[in-house]
Design a protein around this motif. Structure first.
Motif, PDB file in Angstrom:
ATOM      1  N   LYS A   1       0.803  -1.226   0.000  1.00 40.48           N
ATOM      2  CA  LYS A   1       0.000   0.000   0.000  1.00 40.48           C
ATOM      3  C   LYS A   1       0.836   1.276   0.000  1.00 40.48           C
ATOM      4  O   LYS A   1       0.294   2.375  -0.182  1.00 40.48           O
ATOM      5  CB  LYS A   1      -0.946   0.006   1.202  1.00 40.48           C
ATOM      6  N   ALA A   2       2.151   1.141   0.193  1.00 36.40           N
ATOM      7  CA  ALA A   2       3.010   2.327   0.097  1.00 36.40           C
ATOM      8  C   ALA A   2       2.980   2.930  -1.300  1.00 36.40           C
ATOM      9  O   ALA A   2       3.183   4.136  -1.472  1.00 36.40           O
ATOM     10  CB  ALA A   2       4.448   1.969   0.469  1.00 36.40           C
ATOM     11  N   LEU A   3       2.731   2.089  -2.308  1.00 39.80           N
ATOM     12  CA  LEU A   3       2.686   2.559  -3.692  1.00 39.80           C
ATOM     13  C   LEU A   3       1.237   2.764  -4.097  1.00 39.80           C
ATOM     14  O   LEU A   3       0.398   1.894  -3.866  1.00 39.80           O
ATOM     15  CB  LEU A   3       3.352   1.552  -4.623  1.00 39.80           C
ATOM     16  N   LYS A   4       0.960   3.888  -4.712  1.00 40.78           N
ATOM     17  CA  LYS A   4      -0.399   4.222  -5.126  1.00 40.78           C
ATOM     18  C   LYS A   4      -0.480   4.270  -6.643  1.00 40.78           C
ATOM     19  O   LYS A   4       0.452   4.716  -7.312  1.00 40.78           O
ATOM     20  CB  LYS A   4      -0.811   5.590  -4.556  1.00 40.78           C
ATOM     21  N   GLY A   5      -1.613   3.833  -7.176  1.00 36.95           N
ATOM     22  CA  GLY A   5      -1.823   3.933  -8.614  1.00 36.95           C
ATOM     23  C   GLY A   5      -2.054   2.584  -9.256  1.00 36.95           C
ATOM     24  O   GLY A   5      -2.049   1.535  -8.604  1.00 36.95           O
ATOM     25  N   ASP A   6      -2.258   2.614 -10.560  1.00 31.83           N
ATOM     26  CA  ASP A   6      -2.479   1.408 -11.336  1.00 31.83           C
ATOM     27  C   ASP A   6      -1.231   0.536 -11.317  1.00 31.83           C
ATOM     28  O   ASP A   6      -0.105   1.026 -11.486  1.00 31.83           O
ATOM     29  CB  ASP A   6      -2.829   1.788 -12.779  1.00 31.83           C
ATOM     30  N   LEU A   7      -1.403  -0.757 -11.119  1.00 30.24           N
ATOM     31  CA  LEU A   7      -0.258  -1.656 -11.003  1.00 30.24           C
ATOM     32  C   LEU A   7       0.565  -1.720 -12.279  1.00 30.24           C
ATOM     33  O   LEU A   7       1.792  -1.869 -12.237  1.00 30.24           O
ATOM     34  CB  LEU A   7      -0.724  -3.044 -10.595  1.00 30.24           C
ATOM     35  N   GLY A   8      -0.086  -1.619 -13.435  1.00 32.64           N
ATOM     36  CA  GLY A   8       0.666  -1.572 -14.681  1.00 32.64           C
ATOM     37  C   GLY A   8       1.549  -0.342 -14.747  1.00 32.64           C
ATOM     38  O   GLY A   8       2.730  -0.426 -15.119  1.00 32.64           O
ATOM     39  N   ASP A   9       1.011   0.807 -14.361  1.00 33.36           N
ATOM     40  CA  ASP A   9       1.805   2.037 -14.338  1.00 33.36           C
ATOM     41  C   ASP A   9       2.961   1.920 -13.352  1.00 33.36           C
ATOM     42  O   ASP A   9       4.081   2.373 -13.632  1.00 33.36           O
ATOM     43  CB  ASP A   9       0.927   3.233 -13.976  1.00 33.36           C
ATOM     44  N   LEU A  10       2.708   1.328 -12.196  1.00 36.80           N
ATOM     45  CA  LEU A  10       3.773   1.161 -11.209  1.00 36.80           C
ATOM     46  C   LEU A  10       4.884   0.254 -11.739  1.00 36.80           C
ATOM     47  O   LEU A  10       6.070   0.521 -11.524  1.00 36.80           O
ATOM     48  CB  LEU A  10       3.197   0.585  -9.912  1.00 36.80           C
ATOM     49  N   ALA A  11       4.509  -0.809 -12.435  1.00 37.23           N
ATOM     50  CA  ALA A  11       5.519  -1.684 -13.033  1.00 37.23           C
ATOM     51  C   ALA A  11       6.369  -0.926 -14.041  1.00 37.23           C
ATOM     52  O   ALA A  11       7.601  -1.040 -14.045  1.00 37.23           O
ATOM     53  CB  ALA A  11       4.851  -2.886 -13.686  1.00 37.23           C
ATOM     54  N   ARG A  12       5.715  -0.146 -14.901  1.00 38.53           N
ATOM     55  CA  ARG A  12       6.461   0.643 -15.886  1.00 38.53           C
ATOM     56  C   ARG A  12       7.401   1.629 -15.202  1.00 38.53           C
ATOM     57  O   ARG A  12       8.558   1.800 -15.614  1.00 38.53           O
ATOM     58  CB  ARG A  12       5.488   1.388 -16.802  1.00 38.53           C
ATOM     59  N   GLN A  13       6.904   2.305 -14.172  1.00 43.09           N
ATOM     60  CA  GLN A  13       7.730   3.293 -13.470  1.00 43.09           C
ATOM     61  C   GLN A  13       8.937   2.644 -12.795  1.00 43.09           C
ATOM     62  O   GLN A  13      10.053   3.182 -12.836  1.00 43.09           O
ATOM     63  CB  GLN A  13       6.892   4.019 -12.423  1.00 43.09           C
TER      64      GLN A  13
ATOM     65  N   MET B   1      -1.908  -9.502 -11.899  1.00 44.97           N
ATOM     66  CA  MET B   1      -0.727 -10.033 -12.591  1.00 44.97           C
ATOM     67  C   MET B   1      -0.799  -9.754 -14.090  1.00 44.97           C
ATOM     68  O   MET B   1       0.226  -9.458 -14.725  1.00 44.97           O
ATOM     69  CB  MET B   1      -0.591 -11.535 -12.338  1.00 44.97           C
ATOM     70  N   THR B   2      -1.985  -9.844 -14.638  1.00 45.59           N
ATOM     71  CA  THR B   2      -2.156  -9.589 -16.070  1.00 45.59           C
ATOM     72  C   THR B   2      -1.766  -8.156 -16.410  1.00 45.59           C
ATOM     73  O   THR B   2      -1.088  -7.914 -17.421  1.00 45.59           O
ATOM     74  CB  THR B   2      -3.612  -9.862 -16.484  1.00 45.59           C
ATOM     75  N   ARG B   3      -2.150  -7.201 -15.556  1.00 41.12           N
ATOM     76  CA  ARG B   3      -1.804  -5.805 -15.813  1.00 41.12           C
ATOM     77  C   ARG B   3      -0.301  -5.570 -15.686  1.00 41.12           C
ATOM     78  O   ARG B   3       0.300  -4.851 -16.489  1.00 41.12           O
ATOM     79  CB  ARG B   3      -2.567  -4.883 -14.841  1.00 41.12           C
ATOM     80  N   VAL B   4       0.289  -6.182 -14.686  1.00 45.07           N
ATOM     81  CA  VAL B   4       1.733  -6.034 -14.496  1.00 45.07           C
ATOM     82  C   VAL B   4       2.500  -6.620 -15.683  1.00 45.07           C
ATOM     83  O   VAL B   4       3.416  -5.995 -16.229  1.00 45.07           O
ATOM     84  CB  VAL B   4       2.174  -6.703 -13.172  1.00 45.07           C
TER      85      VAL B   4
END
Length: 337
Positions: free
Chosen positions: A259-271, A290-293
């Motif tokens: 929960k420390a990271l906020k936002g869409d999981l795909g966006d977080l993976a890209r970042q 997992m599919t989004r990541v």
């Protein structure tokens, strides 16, 4: 088939058909197990075999968090209850050499258990400092508050793992010890000046920069990048982790679903990948996440593959540890050796 720069969990003790098809299609670098995946030794061996078979790679890494103390996915009565890191730190205050030997033996015993199950990466040791006033999310998982002592005991732990062919993962780089909240639930912000961080929190990691894998910390260092947590910060990764610390091993982000990271999981993976992480970790086994990541992660870089191969070479070079027994460990911990 192109490797995906991802490591995924799965939902339960047996691999489902939808999971099998997903992993076959995505080809993640590896997998991570949690308590929900672990029932018996034979069941774990079967699950590990099925995970590797799903990607057609016998050497696909399988990770677990088996630190000892309260962070242990494998528990008694089927597996040994290893002490928390704090106990070795306290022993080192009285008997430094005994503590170093005890840590090395303890880690070797853990690694032998893991290797017998087919698990070849342990997300340990913790190199975070234990500091006054910090949240107890680290607490007794730390060897102590002095970076040189933490690094010395951390190196002994890594040697014990490698001696049994298990890769250690130093964590949480560049240091989680000053967090005043638990990053599983909130984003910690550390306001300590950079020179102090370099002399303390970062130093334990700098002294172990030659290790094969590391896991990032989900917290903001305001003196370096006030806008992004370390996992998502190109500045922290380039200037501190790769620069000041000098770590050139495989850099794995901590769990993206914390929960420390906020936002869409795909966006977080890209970042995270754009910031300089080699691999992104997603642990909860939820297929939709997992599919989004996986869709966002793309393919692994040549540099990440080089770092992964280097780790494999280290994994094969461990030196056997003499007298690595529970009796010897008990004697050391009781001050009898």
């Amino acid at each position: 088939m192109t490797l995906s720069p991802t490591i995924f969990g799965c939902a339960g003790p047996r691999l489902g058909e939808a999971e099998r098809a997903f992993f076959q299609r995505v080809n993640p670098l590896g997998f991570i197990l949690f308590a929900r995946n672990c029932e018996t030794p034979d069941q774990i061996r079967a699950l590990v075999g099925d995970l590797r078979a799903s990607v057609g790679r016998e050497d696909a890494p399988v990770l677990i968090d088996q630190e000892g103390g309260r962070v242990a996915r494998l528990k008694p009565p089927q597996w040994r209850a290893a002490p928390p890191a704090e106990r070795f730190g306290r022993l080192a205050e009285r008997h430094r050499d005994a503590a170093v030997e005890a840590v090395r033996i303890n880690s070797h015993l853990i690694a032998r258990e893991l290797a017998s199950l087919g698990i070849d990466v342990d997300c340990a040791p913790v190199l975070d400092l234990r500091l006054p006033g910090a949240h107890d999310v680290i607490g007794d998982r730390s060897f102590g508050g002095r970076p040189e002592r933490v690094a010395e005991l951390g190196r002994a732990a890594c040697e014990g793992f490698l001696a049994a062919g298990v890769l250690p993962v130093i964590k949480h780089i560049p240091g989680h010890g000053r967090a005043f909240v638990d990053s599983h639930h909130e984003l910690p912000v550390v306001r300590t000046p950079r020179p102090e961080l370099e002399a303390t929190d970062f130093e334990a990691f700098r002294l172990l920069a030659d290790m094969p894998w590391a896991m990032t910390a989900h917290l903001v260092f305001a003196a370096i990048d006030p806008d992004r947590p370390a996992t998502l910060s190109p500045k922290v990764i380039a200037e501190i982790i790769r620069g000041h610390i000098g770590f050139d091993g495989l850099l794995l982000c901590d769990d993206l679903s914390m929960k420390a990271l906020k936002g869409d999981l795909g966006d977080l993976a890209r970042q995270a990948l754009a910031a300089g992480c080699d691999i992104v970790l997603h642990c909860n086994g939820v297929m939709e996440e997992m599919t989004r990541v996986a869709a966002a992660a793309g393919g692994i870089t040549a540099e990440a593959e080089r770092r992964f191969r280097r780790g494999r070479e280290m994994q094969q070079s461990g030196i056997a540890i003499a007298a690595a027994s529970e009796a010897r460990l008990d004697a050391l911990m009781r001050g009898l050796a």
